[in-house]
Design a protein around this motif. Structure first.
Motif, PDB file in Angstrom:
ATOM      1  N   ASP B 252       0.827  -1.210   0.000  1.00  0.00           N
ATOM      2  CA  ASP B 252       0.000   0.000   0.000  1.00  0.00           C
ATOM      3  C   ASP B 252       0.861   1.259   0.000  1.00  0.00           C
ATOM      4  N   GLY B 255      -3.085   4.484   0.491  1.00  0.00           N
ATOM      5  CA  GLY B 255      -4.132   4.604   1.491  1.00  0.00           C
ATOM      6  C   GLY B 255      -5.454   5.057   0.901  1.00  0.00           C
ATOM      7  N   GLU B 257      -9.562   5.419  -0.012  1.00  0.00           N
ATOM      8  CA  GLU B 257     -10.593   4.493  -0.499  1.00  0.00           C
ATOM      9  C   GLU B 257     -10.026   3.401  -1.398  1.00  0.00           C
ATOM     10  N   SER B 259      -7.250   1.852  -1.036  1.00  0.00           N
ATOM     11  CA  SER B 259      -6.766   0.791  -0.145  1.00  0.00           C
ATOM     12  C   SER B 259      -7.905   0.050   0.534  1.00  0.00           C
ATOM     13  N   ASN B 264     -10.673  -4.922   1.260  1.00  0.00           N
ATOM     14  CA  ASN B 264     -11.952  -5.620   1.297  1.00  0.00           C
ATOM     15  C   ASN B 264     -12.107  -6.629   0.161  1.00  0.00           C
ATOM     16  N   ALA B 289     -12.191   6.915   5.670  1.00  0.00           N
ATOM     17  CA  ALA B 289     -12.321   5.979   4.543  1.00  0.00           C
ATOM     18  C   ALA B 289     -13.093   4.763   5.039  1.00  0.00           C
TER      19      ALA B 289
END
Lengths: 364, 364
Positions: B252, B255, B257, B259, B264, B289
């Motif tokens: 990442d 970071g 949204e 990420s 998810n 976020a």
């Protein structure tokens, strides 16, 4: 395989009355009751499988998984209540119970022994407990001899919540003497044990809970060094006071903004164990919260989520240690016991309203 | 200790002109230039300390740390531009350079050797490089013999970005053959190396970047299996197509949204290495976020943030392996080189506008 037990629809009808008191619309509730009824009616009995054990429910858990539950009584937004109703249905089919084996074809589960498993709201069941048997949440686990301790502890400090607290704290966070450990949902079945284990490991323990009564219980009975009502305290400010040098270990039972505030108050090399969250895994409806990645980078934090099933093979080790601590009085437990299987819905609704302290169980 | 070098204010005045083209208000910019001038003028020279080495800047890095930079040119909100100006000032005082030692009292830093350190925008400096010397970001590091390779790689694939990519991926995520690895900020100095290392470890590599040109470069030049422009693709949908069984490893760099969508989309036992984020560590202004904790629990994910300084003691090990891969053509690099120290502000402003591909450096 489950049998097509009829207790659940009856209980859910009774639950309907209780839930109405929580101002859930009758139409929405009836929909959910119908869903549940259909689900139970449609359980398939697989007659090709041998039936391994009969179980008689002795005590029954009413699980309070999520801190968010507390908000039901505040009637904040209809969406929340809707998701709560959905969870009620899940709970009714998925609650854990401790049961006595009354008939068995499984050598490892002899008649007379007690067993814990996820069989929902019912007072008897037929369960396949073979090594390859399908299961929900956890395979059936034998209860060790608890001596003078109540059997219902197998649903609390000496069961899944105890195992989650024990391994979820010690294996994921590896707390060290002198460190600062924060627990959210601290008065819950898992959180209350986590805080006491952290104290036994010589940490400074800080708990967050949702009422002044719970805060008092944490500080005066369970030995938490600090505890705060997150509804009436700013979490960041509370931590600045109680842990001015930052937090080392965070056991997260709640998620959301409370957790963002704790994570953003951590110091270098902090460890976070994620056990519970305000939202189930439903991608389309996940809420937003303040990001934690910048703190993760600059403080080099490690965060890990877990399901307690990860430590199934160490169940006995955990229960043995927890039993010893309970016997020595080093870990205190608290149960809110409701008598009578038919009162399960009432107990459940009471828990939603925050009536219980510690683990809510039903004596069948 | 730094000397009170006067190059910085001059350069920042020149930068002011470039930044004006980015529609930053003159008043706000002058405030920042004044802040920087004061800061440089007030550097204390500690005459009690021995001076250990003279350094001559050979190449100079213009760092593009955050994907958010790309949004400057969109002039979205003034708050963002304001924080960008602040970062410009930080950059001018904190940029890394590779320099030749021209005079030295430190046995480990002999005359003629090259050194990397964070000395800001200047073409010469006096630096304390003793073992107890204070430093910003990283102590001065000796550059190994690079042979035919350009010295400026010490600011890119064979420097801090390379070390971040190498250890941040391999140590934190431990990618395994056949796994799916996702990289955000994939065309950046770190991300482009991460993707290539993951490919060398036999992962299926998926990159997200901010332009179609970068996506093309990732797929056609660097061997990414999939790459997407996150500005014109839904991240969740893209991952459903490219990794229908879920993501195992996520590096990442951004970071936010993006990420949240990647996390998810992960599958059980996924590992996340957090290297960069949309926001610096400034608690009062952190954005929100979509939460990732439910996925962390149900998929038992592990997320860890890092600073590359964690692996200072393994610097040589990492650089040796990276140098070998670069020599063998297994890792490709890309630099946008600007000639002339006085053109540093122009290079910086160009980078803010996304003119560069790969590492932006200045040949002093």
């Amino acid at each position: 395989m489950r049998d097509a037990c009829k207790e659940i629809p009856d209980l859910v009808q009774s639950l309907a009355g209780e839930m109405q008191k929580l101002q859930i619309s009758q139409a929405r509730l009836e929909d959910n009751v119908q869903t549940l009824t259909n689900r139970v009616d449609n359980v398939e009995i697989d007659t090709r499988k041998s039936i391994d054990a009969y179980l008689e429910v002795q005590a029954q858990k009413v699980e309070k998984e999520l801190n968010e539950w507390l908000e039901v009584k505040d009637r904040e937004i209809s969406a929340k209540i809707e998701s709560d109703v959905k969870t009620v249905v899940e709970q009714a089919t998925a609650a854990a119970s401790v049961a006595r084996v009354v008939e068995s074809r499984a050598a490892d589960f002899p008649v007379g022994r007690h067993v814990v498993g996820y069989w929902g709201w019912r007072d008897r069941t037929v369960a396949d407990v073979g090594p390859d048997a399908p299961y929900f949440m956890s395979p059936a686990m034998l209860v060790p001899d608890l001596g003078e301790l109540p059997l219902s502890l197998s649903l609390g400090v000496l069961g899944m919540p105890g195992i989650s607290a024990y391994f979820g704290l010690l294996e994921v966070c590896k707390p060290k003497e002198g460190e600062v450990a924060v627990v959210s949902g601290a008065a819950g079945a898992v959180g209350s044990i986590v805080g006491q284990i952290a104290r036994l490991k010589w940490c400074k323990v800080i708990g967050f809970a949702g009422s002044d009564a719970k805060v008092k219980w944490l500080k005066e009975e369970l030995g938490f060094h600090h505890a705060f009502n997150y509804k009436t305290n700013d979490v960041t400010e509370a931590l600045k006071q109680a842990a001015p040098d930052g937090v080392d270990v965070y056991f997260d039972n709640v998620g959301g903004e409370l957790s963002s505030a704790v994570v953003n108050s951590m110091r270098e090399w902090g460890r976070i164990s994620v056990c519970g969250s305000i939202s189930g895994y439903n991608e389309s409806s996940l809420p937003k919260a303040t990001i934690i990645q910048p703190a993760a980078i600059y403080k080099q934090l490690r965060m890990e989520g877990f399901l307690y099933s990860r430590w199934h093979d160490r169940w006995e080790e955990g229960i043995t240690q927890l039993t010893q601590w309970v016997r020595e009085g080093k870990i205190k437990y608290c149960e809110t016991v409701t008598e009578g299987f038919q009162n399960t819905p009432k107990a459940f609704a009471g828990m939603l309203q925050g009536d219980n302290l510690g683990k809510a169980v039903v004596k069948v």
